[in-house]
Design a protein around this motif. Structure first.
Motif, PDB file in Angstrom:
ATOM      1  N   VAL A 223      -4.760 -12.525  15.597  1.00 28.57           N
ATOM      2  CA  VAL A 223      -5.721 -12.128  14.571  1.00 28.57           C
ATOM      3  C   VAL A 223      -5.406 -12.851  13.278  1.00 28.57           C
ATOM      4  N   ARG A 224      -6.440 -13.412  12.649  1.00 28.44           N
ATOM      5  CA  ARG A 224      -6.250 -14.169  11.409  1.00 28.44           C
ATOM      6  C   ARG A 224      -6.831 -13.476  10.178  1.00 28.44           C
ATOM      7  N   SER A 225      -7.736 -12.488  10.368  1.00 29.64           N
ATOM      8  CA  SER A 225      -8.213 -11.703   9.228  1.00 29.64           C
ATOM      9  C   SER A 225      -8.734 -10.378   9.729  1.00 29.64           C
ATOM     10  N   VAL A 226      -8.818  -9.391   8.809  1.00 29.79           N
ATOM     11  CA  VAL A 226      -9.305  -8.065   9.168  1.00 29.79           C
ATOM     12  C   VAL A 226     -10.153  -7.521   8.027  1.00 29.79           C
ATOM     13  N   TYR A 227     -11.242  -6.860   8.410  1.00 26.66           N
ATOM     14  CA  TYR A 227     -12.021  -6.062   7.467  1.00 26.66           C
ATOM     15  C   TYR A 227     -12.146  -4.672   8.077  1.00 26.66           C
ATOM     16  N   ALA A 228     -11.849  -3.644   7.291  1.00 24.68           N
ATOM     17  CA  ALA A 228     -11.842  -2.281   7.809  1.00 24.68           C
ATOM     18  C   ALA A 228     -12.610  -1.337   6.900  1.00 24.68           C
ATOM     19  N   GLN A 229     -13.332  -0.426   7.522  1.00 24.70           N
ATOM     20  CA  GLN A 229     -13.947   0.702   6.839  1.00 24.70           C
ATOM     21  C   GLN A 229     -13.419   1.952   7.524  1.00 24.70           C
ATOM     22  N   ALA A 230     -12.728   2.798   6.772  1.00 22.45           N
ATOM     23  CA  ALA A 230     -12.145   4.008   7.346  1.00 22.45           C
ATOM     24  C   ALA A 230     -12.862   5.236   6.809  1.00 22.45           C
ATOM     25  N   ALA A 231     -12.803   6.326   7.568  1.00 23.27           N
ATOM     26  CA  ALA A 231     -13.460   7.558   7.151  1.00 23.27           C
ATOM     27  C   ALA A 231     -12.686   8.761   7.680  1.00 23.27           C
TER      28      ALA A 231
ATOM     29  N   ALA B 247     -12.372   4.571  12.240  1.00 20.81           N
ATOM     30  CA  ALA B 247     -12.202   3.257  11.609  1.00 20.81           C
ATOM     31  C   ALA B 247     -13.136   2.259  12.274  1.00 20.81           C
ATOM     32  N   TYR B 248     -13.778   1.452  11.449  1.00 27.22           N
ATOM     33  CA  TYR B 248     -14.739   0.453  11.909  1.00 27.22           C
ATOM     34  C   TYR B 248     -14.222  -0.904  11.445  1.00 27.22           C
ATOM     35  N   LEU B 249     -13.834  -1.744  12.407  1.00 29.05           N
ATOM     36  CA  LEU B 249     -13.040  -2.932  12.111  1.00 29.05           C
ATOM     37  C   LEU B 249     -13.715  -4.206  12.589  1.00 29.05           C
ATOM     38  N   VAL B 250     -13.546  -5.270  11.792  1.00 36.10           N
ATOM     39  CA  VAL B 250     -13.967  -6.610  12.195  1.00 36.10           C
ATOM     40  C   VAL B 250     -12.757  -7.531  12.050  1.00 36.10           C
ATOM     41  N   PHE B 251     -12.400  -8.201  13.131  1.00 33.82           N
ATOM     42  CA  PHE B 251     -11.279  -9.134  13.138  1.00 33.82           C
ATOM     43  C   PHE B 251     -11.801 -10.545  13.393  1.00 33.82           C
ATOM     44  N   GLU B 252     -11.192 -11.514  12.751  1.00 34.91           N
ATOM     45  CA  GLU B 252     -11.417 -12.917  13.122  1.00 34.91           C
ATOM     46  C   GLU B 252     -10.161 -13.407  13.807  1.00 34.91           C
ATOM     47  N   LEU B 253     -10.333 -13.979  14.996  1.00 35.68           N
ATOM     48  CA  LEU B 253      -9.192 -14.477  15.752  1.00 35.68           C
ATOM     49  C   LEU B 253      -9.025 -15.966  15.543  1.00 35.68           C
ATOM     50  N   GLU B 254      -7.843 -16.437  15.857  1.00 35.90           N
ATOM     51  CA  GLU B 254      -7.588 -17.881  15.813  1.00 35.90           C
ATOM     52  C   GLU B 254      -8.577 -18.583  16.746  1.00 35.90           C
ATOM     53  N   GLY B 255      -9.220 -19.628  16.243  1.00 33.65           N
ATOM     54  CA  GLY B 255     -10.224 -20.325  17.036  1.00 33.65           C
ATOM     55  C   GLY B 255     -11.639 -19.872  16.741  1.00 33.65           C
ATOM     56  N   GLY B 256     -11.802 -18.868  15.860  1.00 25.23           N
ATOM     57  CA  GLY B 256     -13.135 -18.461  15.439  1.00 25.23           C
ATOM     58  C   GLY B 256     -13.770 -17.324  16.200  1.00 25.23           C
ATOM     59  N   VAL B 257     -13.087 -16.744  17.184  1.00 24.88           N
ATOM     60  CA  VAL B 257     -13.636 -15.594  17.908  1.00 24.88           C
ATOM     61  C   VAL B 257     -13.739 -14.402  16.956  1.00 24.88           C
ATOM     62  N   VAL B 258     -14.870 -13.708  16.983  1.00 22.49           N
ATOM     63  CA  VAL B 258     -15.063 -12.518  16.162  1.00 22.49           C
ATOM     64  C   VAL B 258     -14.949 -11.281  17.052  1.00 22.49           C
TER      65      VAL B 258
ATOM     66  N   ALA C  63      -9.467  -1.286   3.930  1.00 23.52           N
ATOM     67  CA  ALA C  63     -10.302  -0.101   3.765  1.00 23.52           C
ATOM     68  C   ALA C  63     -10.232   0.433   2.333  1.00 23.52           C
ATOM     69  N   ARG C  64      -9.062   0.325   1.728  1.00 21.35           N
ATOM     70  CA  ARG C  64      -8.892   0.827   0.364  1.00 21.35           C
ATOM     71  C   ARG C  64      -9.608  -0.063  -0.650  1.00 21.35           C
ATOM     72  N   GLU C  65      -9.532  -1.382  -0.437  1.00 23.01           N
ATOM     73  CA  GLU C  65     -10.076  -2.313  -1.427  1.00 23.01           C
ATOM     74  C   GLU C  65     -11.464  -2.836  -1.062  1.00 23.01           C
ATOM     75  N   GLY C  66     -11.926  -2.560   0.142  1.00 19.34           N
ATOM     76  CA  GLY C  66     -13.268  -2.964   0.537  1.00 19.34           C
ATOM     77  C   GLY C  66     -13.451  -4.462   0.650  1.00 19.34           C
ATOM     78  N   ARG C  67     -12.447  -5.154   1.177  1.00 25.90           N
ATOM     79  CA  ARG C  67     -12.550  -6.609   1.299  1.00 25.90           C
ATOM     80  C   ARG C  67     -11.848  -7.090   2.559  1.00 25.90           C
ATOM     81  N   ARG C  68     -12.203  -8.300   2.953  1.00 24.62           N
ATOM     82  CA  ARG C  68     -11.574  -8.963   4.092  1.00 24.62           C
ATOM     83  C   ARG C  68     -10.188  -9.406   3.688  1.00 24.62           C
ATOM     84  N   ILE C  69      -9.201  -9.157   4.552  1.00 28.47           N
ATOM     85  CA  ILE C  69      -7.808  -9.483   4.240  1.00 28.47           C
ATOM     86  C   ILE C  69      -7.299 -10.520   5.242  1.00 28.47           C
TER      87      ILE C  69
END
Length: 383
Positions: free
Chosen positions: A216-224, A246-257, A370-376
């Motif tokens: 995994v190369r990046s994560v965006y999370a929305q938690a509730a 938790a509702y998560l979006v990951f970007e993997l190495e090579g561009g897989v979402v 999830a706390r900052e509302g941004r992709r990490i």
């Protein structure tokens, strides 16, 4: 044939996971099968020492399964020179100190995930094991489940072509505890006790995505916290301070979402409690814990969007079931066997403590997202 006894201090066997999956379905199952036979002819015989805080529960478990040894003293267990392996299935908040003590006593260590509450603590445990020259591992059981083993077979066989995306759905309705007992312990819903679905499930998603596809190369999370109040094991109302979805979006190495939804506040409308759909240029697959179905490119149904007429196409009928091709064992037992072989003869074991630290790292970054509302972005983990 050489018989090799490995004495194991099992801490946390009075809990659901420690008792069912690790004691009964792993260690005792290995013994019931006559031990673990290694390729070199060594027969490994696991000998458990039950460790926990409740003497009555430990005594009951020991008597139920014909075991002689149990203790409520971790210090006593670790001081026993015959104990080679320490296993931890306690609350997450208690795990790090116990692992440090076990490593300090010269024991090999194997632990449930998450390895610790923070990446720094997890890395510290991994480095301590390196310095002490002991072997370490973390439970990554879902890689050993039949449905996901079939999915791995498809990946390794090139079935997908270029992988484009992953969609995961996990969860079920956990009763609030008032009119029906909750299916999970109350600490899961208290942040102060190490609870929360991000910390619990993101380490799973990390090792699954890395083990099956790519890091995994990046994560965006929305938690509730969808259910703000629950009832504990005594029937007392308490505030749920941890995230239950938790509702998560990951970007993997090579561009897989990869997008994965995790929730203890969702009613199940799928074949299994967790399912992953992998889509690629040459085919797609849907895998659960046990089953796996595929649709190759040449057999893909032609879908046409027309909201003005009822749907008549039976899209699921075009999917094909992936055969078992062999008998699958319990996932936890399979990984225990791999770890015992690692301890006894040094066979490779990729699920080491640094792998556990990577899972904690991603969970930490998901919490931050999830706390900052941004992709990490996910940096390369330190060793």
């Amino acid at each position: 044939m050489t018989r090799r006894v490995v004495e194991i201090a099992l801490n946390g066997v009075t809990g659901r996971m420690g008792y069912n999956q690790h004691l009964v379905r792993s260690i005792l199952a290995i013994r019931e099968a006559g031990g673990l036979m290694l390729p070199d002819g060594t027969l490994v015989w696991p000998e458990p020492l039950l460790v926990g805080r409740n003497a009555d529960k430990l005594r009951d478990i020991a008597e139920r399964h014909g075991l002689k040894r149990w203790t409520t003293s971790l210090d006593e267990a670790l001081a026993d020179p015959a104990i080679e392996v320490y296993f931890d299935a306690q609350l997450t908040s208690q795990r790090q100190s116990a692992l440090r003590a076990a490593i300090g006593a010269g024991k090999h260590v194997y632990a449930e995930k998450p390895l610790a509450e923070t990446m720094d603590d997890a890395l510290a445990v991994a480095r301590l094991a390196d310095e002490a020259g002991v072997k370490g591992g973390v439970v990554q059981d879902k890689l050993f489940l039949p449905g996901l083993l079939k999915l791995r077979r498809l990946v390794e066989g090139g079935f997908f072509g270029r992988v484009l995306s992953v969609r995961g759905e996990f969860g079920y309705w956990v009763f609030e505890g008032d009119w029906q007992p909750a299916q999970r312990p109350s600490w899961n819903y208290r942040a102060e006790d190490g609870g929360g679905i991000l910390l619990d499930m993101v380490p799973h998603w990390q090792y699954l995505l890395e083990g099956l596809l790519a890091p995994v190369r990046s994560v965006y999370a929305q938690a509730a916290t969808h259910i703000p109040e629950r009832f504990d094991e005594r029937g007392e109302r308490y505030a749920a301070t941890a995230d239950d979805a938790a509702y998560l979006v990951f970007e993997l190495e090579g561009g897989v979402v990869a997008q994965i939804n995790s929730s203890w506040a969702v009613r199940v409308h799928r074949d299994e409690l967790v399912e992953f759909q992998v889509d690629g240029t040459l085919g797609s697959a849907v895998a659960g814990l046990w089953g796996c179905r595929v649709q190759p490119r040449a057999a893909t149904a032609r879908a046409v969007w027309n909201p003005d007429v009822p749907a008549t196409e039976q899209y699921r009928a075009h999917w094909q079931t992936v055969p078992d091709n062999h008998v699958f064992d319990n996932a936890f037992k399979s990984q225990w066997e791999a770890f015992l072989a690692h301890v006894v003869v040094g066979t490779p074991f990729p699920h080491d403590l640094y792998a556990g630290a990577r899972g904690v790292q991603l969970a930490e970054l998901a919490v931050l997202s999830a706390r900052e509302g941004r992709r990490i972005p996910v940096p390369e983990p330190a060793r």
